[in-house]
Write an enzyme that holds these catalytic residues in place. Structure first.
Site, PDB file in Angstrom:
ATOM      1  N   THR A 161       0.808  -1.213   0.000  1.00 20.82           N
ATOM      2  CA  THR A 161       0.000   0.000   0.000  1.00 20.82           C
ATOM      3  C   THR A 161       0.843   1.266   0.000  1.00 20.82           C
ATOM      4  O   THR A 161       1.986   1.256   0.472  1.00 20.82           O
ATOM      5  CB  THR A 161      -0.912  -0.018   1.256  1.00 20.82           C
ATOM      6  N   ASP A 162       0.245   2.362  -0.459  1.00 20.66           N
ATOM      7  CA  ASP A 162       0.922   3.663  -0.391  1.00 20.66           C
ATOM      8  C   ASP A 162       1.057   4.152   1.050  1.00 20.66           C
ATOM      9  O   ASP A 162       1.866   5.034   1.352  1.00 20.66           O
ATOM     10  CB  ASP A 162       0.177   4.716  -1.238  1.00 20.66           C
ATOM     11  N   GLU A 163       0.235   3.562   1.950  1.00 21.12           N
ATOM     12  CA  GLU A 163       0.234   4.056   3.337  1.00 21.12           C
ATOM     13  C   GLU A 163       1.575   3.849   4.039  1.00 21.12           C
ATOM     14  O   GLU A 163       1.836   4.490   5.057  1.00 21.12           O
ATOM     15  CB  GLU A 163      -0.856   3.348   4.150  1.00 21.12           C
ATOM     16  N   TYR A 205      -1.995  -0.479  10.999  1.00 19.94           N
ATOM     17  CA  TYR A 205      -2.126  -1.221   9.734  1.00 19.94           C
ATOM     18  C   TYR A 205      -0.921  -0.956   8.838  1.00 19.94           C
ATOM     19  O   TYR A 205      -0.266  -1.890   8.356  1.00 19.94           O
ATOM     20  CB  TYR A 205      -3.425  -0.816   9.017  1.00 19.94           C
ATOM     21  N   LYS A 251       2.097  -3.410   7.273  1.00 21.01           N
ATOM     22  CA  LYS A 251       2.363  -3.576   5.827  1.00 21.01           C
ATOM     23  C   LYS A 251       3.821  -3.197   5.537  1.00 21.01           C
ATOM     24  O   LYS A 251       4.491  -3.845   4.727  1.00 21.01           O
ATOM     25  CB  LYS A 251       1.417  -2.719   4.990  1.00 21.01           C
TER      26      LYS A 251
HETATM   27  P1  NAD Z   1      -9.928  -7.279   2.075  1.00 15.21           P
HETATM   28  O1  NAD Z   1      -9.941  -6.930   3.518  1.00 15.21           O
HETATM   29  O2  NAD Z   1     -11.135  -7.023   1.253  1.00 15.21           O
HETATM   30  O3  NAD Z   1      -9.580  -8.827   1.894  1.00 15.21           O
HETATM   31  C1  NAD Z   1      -8.564  -9.462   2.607  1.00 15.21           C
HETATM   32  C2  NAD Z   1      -8.726 -10.967   2.419  1.00 15.21           C
HETATM   33  O4  NAD Z   1      -7.664 -11.620   3.139  1.00 15.21           O
HETATM   34  C3  NAD Z   1     -10.042 -11.518   2.961  1.00 15.21           C
HETATM   35  O5  NAD Z   1     -10.625 -12.380   2.018  1.00 15.21           O
HETATM   36  C4  NAD Z   1      -9.636 -12.264   4.220  1.00 15.21           C
HETATM   37  O6  NAD Z   1     -10.486 -13.352   4.537  1.00 15.21           O
HETATM   38  C5  NAD Z   1      -8.226 -12.728   3.850  1.00 15.21           C
HETATM   39  N1  NAD Z   1      -7.388 -12.994   5.035  1.00 15.21           N
HETATM   40  C6  NAD Z   1      -7.216 -12.194   6.120  1.00 15.21           C
HETATM   41  N2  NAD Z   1      -6.408 -12.809   7.013  1.00 15.21           N
HETATM   42  C7  NAD Z   1      -6.038 -13.998   6.468  1.00 15.21           C
HETATM   43  C8  NAD Z   1      -5.210 -15.075   6.892  1.00 15.21           C
HETATM   44  N3  NAD Z   1      -4.588 -15.044   8.095  1.00 15.21           N
HETATM   45  N4  NAD Z   1      -5.049 -16.128   6.082  1.00 15.21           N
HETATM   46  C9  NAD Z   1      -5.687 -16.188   4.867  1.00 15.21           C
HETATM   47  N5  NAD Z   1      -6.495 -15.213   4.428  1.00 15.21           N
HETATM   48  C10 NAD Z   1      -6.672 -14.126   5.215  1.00 15.21           C
HETATM   49  O7  NAD Z   1      -8.652  -6.554   1.483  1.00 15.21           O
HETATM   50  P2  NAD Z   1      -8.392  -5.889   0.053  1.00 15.21           P
HETATM   51  O8  NAD Z   1      -8.893  -4.505   0.097  1.00 15.21           O
HETATM   52  O9  NAD Z   1      -8.836  -6.820  -0.988  1.00 15.21           O
HETATM   53  O10 NAD Z   1      -6.791  -5.808   0.084  1.00 15.21           O
HETATM   54  C11 NAD Z   1      -5.981  -6.844  -0.450  1.00 15.21           C
HETATM   55  C12 NAD Z   1      -4.515  -6.462  -0.334  1.00 15.21           C
HETATM   56  O11 NAD Z   1      -4.288  -5.211  -0.986  1.00 15.21           O
HETATM   57  C13 NAD Z   1      -4.049  -6.254   1.107  1.00 15.21           C
HETATM   58  O12 NAD Z   1      -2.755  -6.773   1.225  1.00 15.21           O
HETATM   59  C14 NAD Z   1      -4.035  -4.735   1.287  1.00 15.21           C
HETATM   60  O13 NAD Z   1      -3.085  -4.347   2.248  1.00 15.21           O
HETATM   61  C15 NAD Z   1      -3.657  -4.299  -0.109  1.00 15.21           C
HETATM   62  N6  NAD Z   1      -4.123  -2.956  -0.473  1.00 15.21           N
HETATM   63  C16 NAD Z   1      -5.457  -2.652  -0.451  1.00 15.21           C
HETATM   64  C17 NAD Z   1      -5.888  -1.401  -0.872  1.00 15.21           C
HETATM   65  C18 NAD Z   1      -7.337  -1.010  -0.882  1.00 15.21           C
HETATM   66  O14 NAD Z   1      -7.644   0.151  -1.167  1.00 15.21           O
HETATM   67  N7  NAD Z   1      -8.274  -1.901  -0.616  1.00 15.21           N
HETATM   68  C19 NAD Z   1      -4.939  -0.452  -1.300  1.00 15.21           C
HETATM   69  C20 NAD Z   1      -3.584  -0.791  -1.271  1.00 15.21           C
HETATM   70  C21 NAD Z   1      -3.193  -2.060  -0.889  1.00 15.21           C
HETATM   71  O1  DAU Z   2      -4.254   3.904   0.600  1.00 14.60           O
HETATM   72  C1  DAU Z   2      -4.436   2.531   0.508  1.00 14.60           C
HETATM   73  C2  DAU Z   2      -5.263   2.049   1.676  1.00 14.60           C
HETATM   74  O2  DAU Z   2      -6.598   2.461   1.434  1.00 14.60           O
HETATM   75  C3  DAU Z   2      -5.226   0.541   1.863  1.00 14.60           C
HETATM   76  O3  DAU Z   2      -3.917   0.141   2.130  1.00 14.60           O
HETATM   77  C4  DAU Z   2      -6.160   0.106   2.993  1.00 14.60           C
HETATM   78  O4  DAU Z   2      -6.190  -1.301   3.107  1.00 14.60           O
HETATM   79  C5  DAU Z   2      -7.555   0.614   2.679  1.00 14.60           C
HETATM   80  O5  DAU Z   2      -8.419   0.314   3.764  1.00 14.60           O
HETATM   81  C6  DAU Z   2      -7.533   2.118   2.434  1.00 14.60           C
HETATM   82  O6  DAU Z   2      -7.225   2.838   3.650  1.00 14.60           O
HETATM   83  P1  DAU Z   2      -7.911   4.228   3.981  1.00 14.60           P
HETATM   84  O7  DAU Z   2      -7.851   4.484   5.417  1.00 14.60           O
HETATM   85  O8  DAU Z   2      -7.395   5.299   3.093  1.00 14.60           O
HETATM   86  O9  DAU Z   2      -9.405   3.894   3.493  1.00 14.60           O
HETATM   87  P2  DAU Z   2     -10.833   4.182   4.152  1.00 14.60           P
HETATM   88  O10 DAU Z   2     -11.838   3.750   3.132  1.00 14.60           O
HETATM   89  O11 DAU Z   2     -10.954   3.656   5.534  1.00 14.60           O
HETATM   90  O12 DAU Z   2     -10.841   5.777   4.235  1.00 14.60           O
HETATM   91  C7  DAU Z   2     -10.647   6.608   3.107  1.00 14.60           C
HETATM   92  C8  DAU Z   2     -10.647   8.050   3.569  1.00 14.60           C
HETATM   93  O13 DAU Z   2     -11.961   8.401   4.026  1.00 14.60           O
HETATM   94  C9  DAU Z   2      -9.735   8.315   4.745  1.00 14.60           C
HETATM   95  O14 DAU Z   2      -9.199   9.624   4.625  1.00 14.60           O
HETATM   96  C10 DAU Z   2     -10.652   8.246   5.960  1.00 14.60           C
HETATM   97  C11 DAU Z   2     -11.958   8.772   5.417  1.00 14.60           C
HETATM   98  N1  DAU Z   2     -13.193   8.223   6.005  1.00 14.60           N
HETATM   99  C12 DAU Z   2     -13.324   6.868   6.063  1.00 14.60           C
HETATM  100  C13 DAU Z   2     -14.472   6.283   6.555  1.00 14.60           C
HETATM  101  C14 DAU Z   2     -14.619   4.784   6.639  1.00 14.60           C
HETATM  102  C15 DAU Z   2     -14.228   9.068   6.399  1.00 14.60           C
HETATM  103  O15 DAU Z   2     -14.111  10.311   6.325  1.00 14.60           O
HETATM  104  N2  DAU Z   2     -15.364   8.498   6.882  1.00 14.60           N
HETATM  105  C16 DAU Z   2     -15.535   7.151   6.985  1.00 14.60           C
HETATM  106  O16 DAU Z   2     -16.618   6.703   7.478  1.00 14.60           O
END
Ligand code: NAD
Ligand code: DAU
Length: 354
Positions: free
Chosen positions: A131-133, A156, A160
């Site tokens: 992630t960019d985080e 989190y 990562k």
């Molecule tokens: P998600 O939370 O939707 O899905 C995560 C999946 O991992 C789920 O299906 C869960 O059951 C599985 N999981 C969790 N713990 C596990 C374990 N111990 N063993 C096996 N499976 C397990 O997440 P996502 O949004 O699809 O993210 C996927 C990947 O991308 C993550 O590594 C996350 O850090 C990365 N990522 C996500 C975003 C985003 O915006 N969603 C952005 C950047 C990076």
């Molecule tokens: O940047 C990549 C990341 O994006 C991933 O690595 C994470 O797994 C993914 O969960 C996501 O993290 P964020 O914290 O950026 O996503 P979230 O959807 O929780 O929040 C997006 C933005 O919106 C953040 O600035 C917080 C804000 N927010 C979020 C929620 C849930 C609100 O203002 N209100 C809300 O109810």
């Protein structure tokens, strides 16, 4: 890549990636999807894939932290490549309690790296999704790139960051063939409705308050999930071993503006007249809330010719329509009804096996 292990394939991005890989690419190998099925994992997302690709898709419910079980999977399925999505992913949950994040994101990644090392004779690639985080927070100017220093600000992102370091170290120390991608916020179909975009869409549709943390001026760089899947697949095929690639959507938007866009789009689709913005409600800020993310994706564009194809308006339109057409999915996910299905489905399978 004949036997590709995909971890976390029942989550949001993993589901989209498996659907993309089997339906839209020239990949002809076998996918072994290992997922623990936490609250965020839903195997129902891939039921049609399981039926259509009987010989090329296999789902196994397993925890990546269970080394013995994971070892038997690497062995039995002759795993030769890995794409590692599995993680605990929600920042707010990590602030509330971080143990499961440390366990899955750090220790789980370590288990996979150890097994990749054990079976290194046949492993072609370990691709790590990050992630960019990990880079922390930006001021008003500039973007994160592959050269940015690591400065994670919440539990989190710290886990990562730790996993990224382990992957890099296993490459440098043991010569494991790895690639890493760090991407910005994804959105699109099948996203669990705790994340900002699906939460806002559903709350607008149901005329519930739209909680905006702090002043709503925090900026995220939104990436449509299929664009992310394309980027990952191109890195897995043509990326340079040992390299990191940053991926972004080129769509930097303040949270408040994004919420207003969603209100306008839903109002337009529903034929309501400027009705939903009144639902916007400012709430207490998230602790350690990163102010701005922005990704410089010039390396992947230059080396692999990748760039995002969706802009935020087209991506949001598709996403809103998907949620409107899949309210039954939403309701089942909210009620956790698929858990009952998991129990039934797997007890049936066990009975069938005798
Ligand atoms: P998600 O939370 O939707 O899905 C995560 C999946 O991992 C789920 O299906 C869960 O059951 C599985 N999981 C969790 N713990 C596990 C374990 N111990 N063993 C096996 N499976 C397990 O997440 P996502 O949004 O699809 O993210 C996927 C990947 O991308 C993550 O590594 C996350 O850090 C990365 N990522 C996500 C975003 C985003 O915006 N969603 C952005 C950047 C990076
Ligand atoms: O940047 C990549 C990341 O994006 C991933 O690595 C994470 O797994 C993914 O969960 C996501 O993290 P964020 O914290 O950026 O996503 P979230 O959807 O929780 O929040 C997006 C933005 O919106 C953040 O600035 C917080 C804000 N927010 C979020 C929620 C849930 C609100 O203002 N209100 C809300 O109810």
């Amino acid at each position: 890549m004949k036997n590709l292990l995909i971890t976390g394939g029942c989550g949001f991005i993993g589901t989209n990636f498996i659907r993309y890989l089997l339906k839209d690419t020239r990949f002809r190998g076998r996918v072994i999807n290992v997922d623990k099925l936490t609250y965020a994992g839903n195997p129902e997302n891939l039921l049609d894939i399981e039926k259509r690709f009987k010989k090329r898709y296999r789902f196994i419910r397993a925890d990546i932290c269970n080394r013995k079980l994971m070892d038997s999977i690497f062995n039995e399925f002759e795993i030769d490549s890995v794409c590692h999505f599995a993680a605990e992913t929600h920042v707010d949950r990590s602030i509330y309690s971080s143990s499961s994040f440390i366990r899955t994101n750090v220790m789980g990644t370590h288990v996979l790296l150890e097994l990749t090392r054990k079976y290194s004779d046949r492993i072609e690639l370990f691709h790590h999704i990050s992630t960019d985080e990990v880079y922390g927070s930006l001021g008003e100017q500039g973007s994160f790139s592959e050269a940015s220093p690591y400065r994670p600000n919440n539990p989190y992102s710290a886990t990562k960051a730790a996993s990224d370091h382990l992957v890099r170290a296993y490459h440098r120390t043991y010569g494991i063939p790895v690639t890493i991608s760090n991407c910005s916020n994804n959105y699109g179909p099948y996203q669990f409705p705790e994340k900002f975009i699906p939460l806002m869409i559903l709350n607008v549709l149901e005329e519930k308050p739209l909680p905006i943390y702090g002043d709503g001026k925090h900026i995220r760089d939104w990436l449509y999930v299929t664009d992310h899947c394309r980027a990952v697949w191109s890195i897995m095929n043509s990326g340079r071993i040992g390299e990191t690639y940053t991926i972004g959507g080129g769509a930097e938007i303040q949270n408040l503006t994004l919420a207003e866009m969603i209100c306008n789009l839903v109002d337009r689709i529903k034929g309501r007249k400027n009705k939903s913005k009144r639902l916007i409600t400012f709430v207490k800020d998230r602790p350690g809330h990163d102010r701005r993310y922005s990704m410089d994706f010039s390396k992947i564009r230059r080396e692999l010719g990748w760039k995002p194809s969706e802009d935020i308006e087209s991506g949001l339109n598709k996403t809103i329509r998907w949620y409107m057409e899949n309210m039954e999915w939403v309701n089942r996910v909210r009620k956790g009804q698929y858990r009952k299905w998991i129990r039934l489905h797997y007890s049936e399978r066990l009975k069938q096996r005798g």
